[in-house]
Write a protein that holds these residues in place. Structure first.
Motif, PDB file in Angstrom:
ATOM      1  N   ARG A   1       0.838  -1.214   0.000  1.00 40.01           N
ATOM      2  CA  ARG A   1       0.000   0.000   0.000  1.00 40.01           C
ATOM      3  C   ARG A   1       0.866   1.255   0.000  1.00 40.01           C
ATOM      4  O   ARG A   1       0.583   2.213  -0.718  1.00 40.01           O
ATOM      5  CB  ARG A   1      -0.949  -0.009   1.202  1.00 40.01           C
ATOM      6  N   HIS A   2       1.941   1.265   0.809  1.00 36.06           N
ATOM      7  CA  HIS A   2       2.860   2.409   0.824  1.00 36.06           C
ATOM      8  C   HIS A   2       3.501   2.597  -0.557  1.00 36.06           C
ATOM      9  O   HIS A   2       3.599   3.721  -1.052  1.00 36.06           O
ATOM     10  CB  HIS A   2       3.962   2.219   1.877  1.00 36.06           C
ATOM     11  N   LEU A   3       3.937   1.493  -1.141  1.00 33.56           N
ATOM     12  CA  LEU A   3       4.602   1.573  -2.444  1.00 33.56           C
ATOM     13  C   LEU A   3       3.638   2.041  -3.534  1.00 33.56           C
ATOM     14  O   LEU A   3       3.998   2.855  -4.390  1.00 33.56           O
ATOM     15  CB  LEU A   3       5.204   0.211  -2.815  1.00 33.56           C
ATOM     16  N   MET A   4       2.409   1.544  -3.506  1.00 38.20           N
ATOM     17  CA  MET A   4       1.414   1.938  -4.498  1.00 38.20           C
ATOM     18  C   MET A   4       1.049   3.417  -4.327  1.00 38.20           C
ATOM     19  O   MET A   4       0.902   4.143  -5.306  1.00 38.20           O
ATOM     20  CB  MET A   4       0.177   1.049  -4.408  1.00 38.20           C
ATOM     21  N   HIS A   5       0.917   3.850  -3.095  1.00 35.66           N
ATOM     22  CA  HIS A   5       0.579   5.251  -2.826  1.00 35.66           C
ATOM     23  C   HIS A   5       1.680   6.167  -3.356  1.00 35.66           C
ATOM     24  O   HIS A   5       1.401   7.174  -4.017  1.00 35.66           O
ATOM     25  CB  HIS A   5       0.369   5.458  -1.324  1.00 35.66           C
TER      26      HIS A   5
ATOM     27  N   HIS B   1       4.796  -8.942  -7.105  1.00 37.31           N
ATOM     28  CA  HIS B   1       4.049  -7.738  -6.731  1.00 37.31           C
ATOM     29  C   HIS B   1       4.866  -6.452  -6.851  1.00 37.31           C
ATOM     30  O   HIS B   1       4.294  -5.373  -6.990  1.00 37.31           O
ATOM     31  CB  HIS B   1       3.489  -7.876  -5.316  1.00 37.31           C
ATOM     32  N   ILE B   2       6.184  -6.555  -6.735  1.00 37.21           N
ATOM     33  CA  ILE B   2       7.026  -5.362  -6.896  1.00 37.21           C
ATOM     34  C   ILE B   2       8.264  -5.726  -7.710  1.00 37.21           C
ATOM     35  O   ILE B   2       8.596  -6.912  -7.874  1.00 37.21           O
ATOM     36  CB  ILE B   2       7.457  -4.731  -5.550  1.00 37.21           C
ATOM     37  N   GLN B   3       8.934  -4.683  -8.181  1.00 39.70           N
ATOM     38  CA  GLN B   3      10.219  -4.833  -8.875  1.00 39.70           C
ATOM     39  C   GLN B   3      11.239  -3.940  -8.195  1.00 39.70           C
ATOM     40  O   GLN B   3      10.900  -2.852  -7.729  1.00 39.70           O
ATOM     41  CB  GLN B   3      10.118  -4.398 -10.333  1.00 39.70           C
ATOM     42  N   ARG B   4      12.481  -4.405  -8.193  1.00 38.16           N
ATOM     43  CA  ARG B   4      13.591  -3.556  -7.771  1.00 38.16           C
ATOM     44  C   ARG B   4      14.095  -2.850  -9.028  1.00 38.16           C
ATOM     45  O   ARG B   4      14.332  -3.486 -10.037  1.00 38.16           O
ATOM     46  CB  ARG B   4      14.726  -4.390  -7.196  1.00 38.16           C
ATOM     47  N   GLN B   5      14.242  -1.555  -8.945  1.00 36.25           N
ATOM     48  CA  GLN B   5      14.790  -0.797 -10.066  1.00 36.25           C
ATOM     49  C   GLN B   5      15.935   0.059  -9.562  1.00 36.25           C
ATOM     50  O   GLN B   5      15.897   0.556  -8.434  1.00 36.25           O
ATOM     51  CB  GLN B   5      13.731   0.113 -10.698  1.00 36.25           C
ATOM     52  N   LEU B   6      16.940   0.257 -10.414  1.00 36.96           N
ATOM     53  CA  LEU B   6      18.032   1.152 -10.053  1.00 36.96           C
ATOM     54  C   LEU B   6      17.512   2.576 -10.036  1.00 36.96           C
ATOM     55  O   LEU B   6      16.692   2.957 -10.870  1.00 36.96           O
ATOM     56  CB  LEU B   6      19.180   1.029 -11.054  1.00 36.96           C
ATOM     57  N   HIS B   7      17.982   3.351  -9.087  1.00 38.39           N
ATOM     58  CA  HIS B   7      17.616   4.754  -9.004  1.00 38.39           C
ATOM     59  C   HIS B   7      18.202   5.479 -10.217  1.00 38.39           C
ATOM     60  O   HIS B   7      19.350   5.220 -10.588  1.00 38.39           O
ATOM     61  CB  HIS B   7      18.154   5.347  -7.694  1.00 38.39           C
ATOM     62  N   PRO B   8      17.435   6.361 -10.844  1.00 37.28           N
ATOM     63  CA  PRO B   8      17.921   6.996 -12.071  1.00 37.28           C
ATOM     64  C   PRO B   8      19.134   7.920 -11.888  1.00 37.28           C
ATOM     65  O   PRO B   8      19.917   8.099 -12.821  1.00 37.28           O
ATOM     66  CB  PRO B   8      16.717   7.797 -12.579  1.00 37.28           C
ATOM     67  N   THR B   9      19.319   8.471 -10.690  1.00 37.05           N
ATOM     68  CA  THR B   9      20.439   9.398 -10.501  1.00 37.05           C
ATOM     69  C   THR B   9      21.470   8.902  -9.490  1.00 37.05           C
ATOM     70  O   THR B   9      22.557   9.455  -9.415  1.00 37.05           O
ATOM     71  CB  THR B   9      19.930  10.784 -10.048  1.00 37.05           C
TER      72      THR B   9
ATOM     73  N   PRO C   1       5.699  -0.988  -7.550  1.00 35.90           N
ATOM     74  CA  PRO C   1       4.657  -2.017  -7.696  1.00 35.90           C
ATOM     75  C   PRO C   1       4.494  -2.403  -9.170  1.00 35.90           C
ATOM     76  O   PRO C   1       4.662  -1.570 -10.060  1.00 35.90           O
ATOM     77  CB  PRO C   1       3.396  -1.341  -7.162  1.00 35.90           C
ATOM     78  N   THR C   2       4.178  -3.653  -9.392  1.00 35.77           N
ATOM     79  CA  THR C   2       3.994  -4.137 -10.756  1.00 35.77           C
ATOM     80  C   THR C   2       2.546  -3.972 -11.194  1.00 35.77           C
ATOM     81  O   THR C   2       1.660  -3.724 -10.366  1.00 35.77           O
ATOM     82  CB  THR C   2       4.355  -5.628 -10.855  1.00 35.77           C
ATOM     83  N   ASP C   3       2.319  -4.133 -12.480  1.00 36.38           N
ATOM     84  CA  ASP C   3       0.946  -4.113 -12.990  1.00 36.38           C
ATOM     85  C   ASP C   3       0.127  -5.216 -12.332  1.00 36.38           C
ATOM     86  O   ASP C   3      -1.050  -5.042 -12.050  1.00 36.38           O
ATOM     87  CB  ASP C   3       0.932  -4.281 -14.510  1.00 36.38           C
ATOM     88  N   LYS C   4       0.769  -6.359 -12.074  1.00 31.52           N
ATOM     89  CA  LYS C   4       0.074  -7.483 -11.423  1.00 31.52           C
ATOM     90  C   LYS C   4      -0.524  -7.047 -10.088  1.00 31.52           C
ATOM     91  O   LYS C   4      -1.682  -7.348  -9.800  1.00 31.52           O
ATOM     92  CB  LYS C   4       1.040  -8.643 -11.198  1.00 31.52           C
ATOM     93  N   SER C   5       0.256  -6.320  -9.275  1.00 30.47           N
ATOM     94  CA  SER C   5      -0.266  -5.916  -7.960  1.00 30.47           C
ATOM     95  C   SER C   5      -1.410  -4.929  -8.121  1.00 30.47           C
ATOM     96  O   SER C   5      -2.397  -4.998  -7.382  1.00 30.47           O
ATOM     97  CB  SER C   5       0.837  -5.343  -7.075  1.00 30.47           C
ATOM     98  N   ASN C   6      -1.302  -4.022  -9.089  1.00 26.05           N
ATOM     99  CA  ASN C   6      -2.400  -3.079  -9.338  1.00 26.05           C
ATOM    100  C   ASN C   6      -3.663  -3.805  -9.776  1.00 26.05           C
ATOM    101  O   ASN C   6      -4.762  -3.519  -9.278  1.00 26.05           O
ATOM    102  CB  ASN C   6      -1.998  -2.043 -10.396  1.00 26.05           C
TER     103      ASN C   6
END
Length: 139
Positions: A20-24, A60-68, A77-82
């Protein structure tokens, strides 16, 4: 309702709160990292890592590298979790509406009056709590 969502998504209570925190954050154009999640959930970094691993494994979520900041991770969150969240909430909403639609006008009025009074009690707590009545008959 949270138990139902948890059960249907096959995740734990803490996982659901984290999601919920991540989706928000995602809905508001932000992303949280592991340390943000650890702070929000008041759990250790080891527990946070285990929680993230579960949510990644379940899709339900993905780890992504921070852009900067290449050292930092963003949790998204992934589309699946949504989709799962929306489907679960939609089914619950439909059932709630069925129950509501089946109420007679009198029942609806009674429920509305009760909920309004309950809301007043919760929102308008007395400033001071009166002292308890003295106990009698104890010696």
């Amino acid at each position: 309702m949270r138990r139902r969502i948890r059960d249907e998504m096959n995740i734990t209570e803490k996982d659901l709160i984290a999601l919920r925190h991540l989706m928000h954050a995602h809905q508001h154009g932000a992303a949280l990292g592991p340390s943000d999640l650890s702070r929000l959930l008041s759990i250790s970094s080891a527990s946070t890592t285990a929680l993230i691993d579960r949510l990644v494994s379940s899709g339900h979520i993905q780890r992504q590298l921070h852009p900067t900041d290449r050292r930092a991770l963003r949790l998204v969150p992934t589309d699946k979790s949504n989709v799962e969240m929306q489907e679960t909430l939609s089914r619950l909403h439909e059932r709630i509406m069925e129950v509501t639609a089946a109420l007679t006008p009198e029942e609806s009025e009674t429920v509305t009056r009760y909920l309004n009074r309950l809301t007043e009690v919760v929102e308008n707590e007395p400033e001071e709590t009166p002292p308890p009545a003295p106990l009698t008959g104890l010696s």
